[in-house]
Design an enzyme around this catalytic site. Sequence first.
Site, PDB file in Angstrom:
ATOM      1  N   GLU A  51       0.771  -0.861   0.041  1.00 55.68           N
ATOM      2  CA  GLU A  51       0.087   0.168   0.409  1.00 55.68           C
ATOM      3  C   GLU A  51       0.492   1.141  -0.003  1.00 55.68           C
ATOM      4  O   GLU A  51       1.189   1.550   0.778  1.00 55.68           O
ATOM      5  CB  GLU A  51      -0.433   0.029   0.780  1.00 55.68           C
ATOM      6  CG  GLU A  51      -1.901   1.800   0.386  1.00 55.68           C
ATOM      7  CD  GLU A  51      -2.443   1.635   2.404  1.00 55.68           C
ATOM      8  OE1 GLU A  51      -3.245   2.524   2.076  1.00 55.68           O
ATOM      9  OE2 GLU A  51      -2.178   1.276   3.123  1.00 55.68           O
ATOM     10  N   ASP A  76       5.147   5.052   3.512  1.00 52.69           N
ATOM     11  CA  ASP A  76       4.341   6.026   3.835  1.00 52.69           C
ATOM     12  C   ASP A  76       6.348   6.697   4.585  1.00 52.69           C
ATOM     13  O   ASP A  76       7.285   5.928   5.024  1.00 52.69           O
ATOM     14  CB  ASP A  76       3.381   6.321   4.436  1.00 52.69           C
ATOM     15  CG  ASP A  76       2.974   7.419   3.994  1.00 52.69           C
ATOM     16  OD1 ASP A  76       3.543   8.612   4.585  1.00 52.69           O
ATOM     17  OD2 ASP A  76       2.229   7.488   3.292  1.00 52.69           O
ATOM     18  N   ASP A 125      -2.515  12.014  -1.715  1.00 50.25           N
ATOM     19  CA  ASP A 125      -2.270  13.245  -2.756  1.00 50.25           C
ATOM     20  C   ASP A 125      -2.922  13.183  -3.992  1.00 50.25           C
ATOM     21  O   ASP A 125      -1.443  13.098  -4.615  1.00 50.25           O
ATOM     22  CB  ASP A 125      -1.109  14.145  -2.136  1.00 50.25           C
ATOM     23  CG  ASP A 125      -0.953  15.968  -2.303  1.00 50.25           C
ATOM     24  OD1 ASP A 125      -2.045  16.381  -2.481  1.00 50.25           O
ATOM     25  OD2 ASP A 125      -0.314  16.490  -1.662  1.00 50.25           O
ATOM     26  N   LYS A 129      -2.306  20.660  -8.625  1.00 50.74           N
ATOM     27  CA  LYS A 129      -2.111  21.657  -8.944  1.00 50.74           C
ATOM     28  C   LYS A 129      -1.379  21.647 -10.502  1.00 50.74           C
ATOM     29  O   LYS A 129      -0.738  20.552 -10.495  1.00 50.74           O
ATOM     30  CB  LYS A 129      -1.088  22.827  -8.422  1.00 50.74           C
ATOM     31  CG  LYS A 129      -1.264  23.439  -6.966  1.00 50.74           C
ATOM     32  CD  LYS A 129      -0.211  24.083  -6.526  1.00 50.74           C
ATOM     33  CE  LYS A 129      -1.331  24.876  -5.149  1.00 50.74           C
ATOM     34  NZ  LYS A 129       0.169  25.114  -4.151  1.00 50.74           N
ATOM     35  N   ASP A 161     -11.469   9.635  -3.296  1.00 51.76           N
ATOM     36  CA  ASP A 161     -12.421  10.768  -3.296  1.00 51.76           C
ATOM     37  C   ASP A 161     -12.559  11.353  -4.496  1.00 51.76           C
ATOM     38  O   ASP A 161     -13.581  12.710  -4.534  1.00 51.76           O
ATOM     39  CB  ASP A 161     -12.161  11.535  -1.890  1.00 51.76           C
ATOM     40  CG  ASP A 161     -11.436  12.137  -1.858  1.00 51.76           C
ATOM     41  OD1 ASP A 161     -10.161  11.987  -1.529  1.00 51.76           O
ATOM     42  OD2 ASP A 161     -11.868  13.471  -1.492  1.00 51.76           O
TER      43      ASP A 161
END
Length: 234
Positions: A51, A76, A125, A129, A161
């Site tokens: 993950e 992470d 994330d 931009k 999402d």
Amino acid sequence: MGKNKFKRFRENETFQCLLQPEFGEIFNKDHRIKGNWRQDFFKNQNPLCLELGCGRGEYTVGLGERNPGINYIGVDIKGARMWRGAKTATENKMPNVEFLRTRIEFINSFFDEKEVDEIWITFPDPQLKKGREKKRLTSAAFLEMYSKFLKPEGIIHLKTDCLPLHDYTKQVIETNELEIIEENTDIYGTGFADEILSVKTTYEEYYLKLGIPITYVSFRLNGKKAFTAPEIPE
């Protein structure tokens, strides 16, 4: 930095399920664990699933609970967040759950050719931009990284999402003629979510309370090694 973070960092040092390599161990070279995860960490030959951007590790732990015959590694850079997943895996004595603290950009230092069976990318994330497309974890640049260690038949899952990220990922897939396995833009509203897709993180619970649909797409690279970025309209 808050005292709570310091406490978590100290406790992270005690978790056997958490690997935190020093920068010098991986910069421009391979870590000793590369190619040896099953042998050195898991002590079995079960499938290996990552993950990427695991945050608190809730999805890694949730997947590990539901699939004890698969080895899971949450990756992470945020140690204070990852503490939660590592602590849960330690307290629940989960031998199939591990965590790796590193930047995704260094991922090829840790996994050997065809070592990984599956990749999950959950609520990353979206880097929306302009000019940040290469930073998206489903960009052509990252797919090239994954192709170096993902098995040809291996699956990449994106759960988010963010509809623009979902659509962008579909553009990457279509541009590179990759194989879509499943795709849905509202997994709960359509009843598409199964037991695995219904694993919920804290962030996901928050998005659902706001009425934001959760999207999903899974696809294969099928051995492809070079990828083209889609054209982004001005």
